[in-house]
Design an enzyme around this catalytic site. Structure first.
Site, PDB file in Angstrom:
ATOM      1  N   SER A 143       0.867  -1.189   0.000  1.00  0.00           N
ATOM      2  CA  SER A 143       0.000   0.000   0.000  1.00  0.00           C
ATOM      3  C   SER A 143       0.897   1.230   0.000  1.00  0.00           C
ATOM      4  CB  SER A 143      -0.840  -0.020   1.283  1.00  0.00           C
ATOM      5  OG  SER A 143      -1.494   1.203   1.483  1.00  0.00           O
ATOM      6  N   TYR A 156      -2.200  -0.239  10.529  1.00  0.00           N
ATOM      7  CA  TYR A 156      -2.120  -0.606   9.105  1.00  0.00           C
ATOM      8  C   TYR A 156      -0.774  -0.176   8.502  1.00  0.00           C
ATOM      9  CZ  TYR A 156      -3.813  -1.114   4.266  1.00  0.00           C
ATOM     10  OH  TYR A 156      -3.984  -1.488   2.959  1.00  0.00           O
TER      11      TYR A 156
HETATM   12  N1  LIG Z   1      -8.825  -1.146  -0.862  1.00  0.00           N
HETATM   13  C1  LIG Z   1      -7.854  -0.268  -0.764  1.00  0.00           C
HETATM   14  O1  LIG Z   1      -8.063   0.962  -0.837  1.00  0.00           O
HETATM   15  C2  LIG Z   1      -6.427  -0.738  -0.610  1.00  0.00           C
HETATM   16  C3  LIG Z   1      -5.402   0.191  -0.821  1.00  0.00           C
HETATM   17  C4  LIG Z   1      -4.082  -0.235  -0.722  1.00  0.00           C
HETATM   18  C5  LIG Z   1      -3.807  -1.559  -0.436  1.00  0.00           C
HETATM   19  N2  LIG Z   1      -4.827  -2.441  -0.243  1.00  0.00           N
HETATM   20  C6  LIG Z   1      -4.490  -3.821   0.049  1.00  0.00           C
HETATM   21  O2  LIG Z   1      -5.037  -4.640  -0.969  1.00  0.00           O
HETATM   22  C7  LIG Z   1      -5.307  -5.945  -0.442  1.00  0.00           C
HETATM   23  C8  LIG Z   1      -6.728  -6.343  -0.806  1.00  0.00           C
HETATM   24  O3  LIG Z   1      -7.623  -5.424  -0.222  1.00  0.00           O
HETATM   25  P1  LIG Z   1      -9.153  -5.302  -0.676  1.00  0.00           P
HETATM   26  O4  LIG Z   1      -9.478  -3.867  -0.604  1.00  0.00           O
HETATM   27  O5  LIG Z   1      -9.338  -6.076  -1.906  1.00  0.00           O
HETATM   28  O6  LIG Z   1      -9.848  -6.001   0.588  1.00  0.00           O
HETATM   29  P2  LIG Z   1     -11.145  -6.960   0.737  1.00  0.00           P
HETATM   30  O7  LIG Z   1     -12.089  -6.773  -0.382  1.00  0.00           O
HETATM   31  O8  LIG Z   1     -11.604  -6.757   2.137  1.00  0.00           O
HETATM   32  O9  LIG Z   1     -10.508  -8.423   0.596  1.00  0.00           O
HETATM   33  C9  LIG Z   1      -9.652  -8.926   1.587  1.00  0.00           C
HETATM   34  C10 LIG Z   1      -9.439 -10.404   1.323  1.00  0.00           C
HETATM   35  O10 LIG Z   1      -8.523 -10.899   2.311  1.00  0.00           O
HETATM   36  C11 LIG Z   1      -9.076 -12.089   2.885  1.00  0.00           C
HETATM   37  N3  LIG Z   1      -8.580 -12.214   4.258  1.00  0.00           N
HETATM   38  C12 LIG Z   1      -8.642 -11.309   5.265  1.00  0.00           C
HETATM   39  N4  LIG Z   1      -8.122 -11.835   6.393  1.00  0.00           N
HETATM   40  C13 LIG Z   1      -7.732 -13.101   6.077  1.00  0.00           C
HETATM   41  C14 LIG Z   1      -7.158 -14.161   6.824  1.00  0.00           C
HETATM   42  N5  LIG Z   1      -6.848 -14.030   8.133  1.00  0.00           N
HETATM   43  N6  LIG Z   1      -6.882 -15.323   6.188  1.00  0.00           N
HETATM   44  C15 LIG Z   1      -7.177 -15.485   4.877  1.00  0.00           C
HETATM   45  N7  LIG Z   1      -7.725 -14.521   4.111  1.00  0.00           N
HETATM   46  C16 LIG Z   1      -8.010 -13.347   4.724  1.00  0.00           C
HETATM   47  C17 LIG Z   1     -10.602 -11.880   2.824  1.00  0.00           C
HETATM   48  O11 LIG Z   1     -11.318 -13.099   2.870  1.00  0.00           O
HETATM   49  P3  LIG Z   1     -11.906 -13.721   4.269  1.00  0.00           P
HETATM   50  O12 LIG Z   1     -12.348 -12.562   5.112  1.00  0.00           O
HETATM   51  O13 LIG Z   1     -12.999 -14.652   3.834  1.00  0.00           O
HETATM   52  O14 LIG Z   1     -10.771 -14.475   4.878  1.00  0.00           O
HETATM   53  C18 LIG Z   1     -10.717 -11.253   1.437  1.00  0.00           C
HETATM   54  O15 LIG Z   1     -10.674 -12.259   0.449  1.00  0.00           O
HETATM   55  C19 LIG Z   1      -5.066  -5.851   1.068  1.00  0.00           C
HETATM   56  O16 LIG Z   1      -3.795  -6.371   1.368  1.00  0.00           O
HETATM   57  C20 LIG Z   1      -5.105  -4.360   1.332  1.00  0.00           C
HETATM   58  O17 LIG Z   1      -4.367  -3.998   2.468  1.00  0.00           O
HETATM   59  C21 LIG Z   1      -6.130  -2.061  -0.326  1.00  0.00           C
END
Ligand SMILES: NC(=O)c1ccc[n+]([C@@H]2O[C@H](COP(=O)([O-])OP(=O)(O)OC[C@H]3O[C@@H](n4cnc5c(N)ncnc54)[C@H](OP(=O)(O)O)[C@@H]3O)[C@@H](O)[C@H]2O)c1
Length: 272
Positions: A143, A156
């Site tokens: 990120s 975070y």
């Molecule tokens: N969205 C943003 O603005 C943003 C910006 C920068 C970086 N990111 C990064 O991008 C990545 C994806 O984010 P997203 O926005 O796509 O989030 P999201 O839609 O909430 O998806 C998160 C995924 O991680 C899985 N997960 C969470 N905890 C877990 C665990 N303990 N074991 C296994 N799986 C787990 C969830 O599935 P389950 O809950 O079913 O396990 C889900 O599939 C993350 O690393 C986030 O930090 C996001």
């Protein structure tokens, strides 16, 4: 580059992991999708055949990235089911935003366990297979919060800075073994994680993230795929985010001054 390759995507049931799964399947990759919620994983698996003309194998693996023994076992099951992986994408992640005073220690632990240790456990689990194959590729979804500090993101940012440090060390250490790394640093993009964050985030955090435009999930996924194809180490989706990162790298005092000014104008604080 992806056709016929075996790719593990942690967090493959939602948001960015899910979006990458559709794109990679369309490019002919076999996928192992990992997350905790089996129903959400299965719904992504069901959606994939309509997204690809290739004959690909897509399997769901229910596993918690915070549990090293589950990760190791799941790694073994994936090898038995789809074969030795070629690429690991660490996208599983969680966020928690609040004033530092209001964040209990357990939150820091949970966020570190998921974002940092989850990434570490998966790298440990696939490394022996990559070494056997003599090559491999690891894509760590970090990120912009892994490159700079942001109001309200103390757990975070800590976890994502740790991912940056790990990726930087392993990139140089494992390159002689033909294991390549990508550090992906998006700013905010639309996803279920952000939908949830928007229900409770502090006013200061809401204001400060507006410095960089929120990208669509589709654009972020497209730029990540292009970055991997071009073998770029640091992938920062979005031209304005890239410009912001350059400014922060070469003129950090300017970005600090700007964020201090923004916060001064909207500060409410934990008692506000
Ligand atoms: N969205 C943003 O603005 C943003 C910006 C920068 C970086 N990111 C990064 O991008 C990545 C994806 O984010 P997203 O926005 O796509 O989030 P999201 O839609 O909430 O998806 C998160 C995924 O991680 C899985 N997960 C969470 N905890 C877990 C665990 N303990 N074991 C296994 N799986 C787990 C969830 O599935 P389950 O809950 O079913 O396990 C889900 O599939 C993350 O690393 C986030 O930090 C996001």
């Amino acid at each position: 580059m992806f056709e016929g390759k075996n790719i593990i995507i942690t967090g493959g049931s939602s948001g960015l992991g899910e979006e990458l799964a559709y794109r990679l399947a369309a490019k002919g990759a076999n996928l192992a999708l990992v997350a905790r919620d089996q129903a959400r994983l299965q719904s992504v698996v069901k959606n994939i055949p309509s997204a690809t003309a290739h004959k690909v194998r897509v399997e769901a693996f229910q596993s918690d990235v915070c549990d090293p023994s589950s990760v190791e076992q799941t790694g073994r099951r994936i090898v038995e089911t789809i074969g030795i992986p070629d690429i690991l994408i660490n996208s599983a992640g969680i966020i928690s935003e609040n004033y530092f005073e209001k964040l209990p220690l357990e939150t820091f632990q949970k966020v570190m366990d998921t974002n940092f240790f989850g990434t570490l456990y998966w790298i440990k689990a696939v490394l022996p297979y990559f070494q056997k194959k003599g090559q491999g590729r690891i894509v760590n979804i970090c990120s912009m919060a892994g490159l700079m500090g942001t109001f309200g993101y103390s757990p975070y940012c800590s976890s994502k800075h740790a991912v940056t440090g790990l990726t930087q060390s392993l990139r140089v250490e494992l390159k002689p073994q033909n294991i390549r790394f990508h550090l992906v640093c998006p700013a905010e993009f639309t996803s279920p994680m952000v939908d949830q964050l928007n229900t409770y985030r502090t006013a200061e955090n809401r204001k400060i993230v507006q410095t960089i435009p929120v990208l669509s999930l589709e654009k972020v996924a497209d730029e990540i795929i292009r970055g991997i194809e071009k073998d770029k180490y640091l992938i920062i989706p979005g031209a304005i985010t890239r410009l912001f990162e350059i400014l922060n790298r070469y003129f950090p005092s300017l970005t600090r001054w700007t964020s201090d000014l923004i916060i001064r104008q909207c500060y409410k604080g934990p008692k506000g």
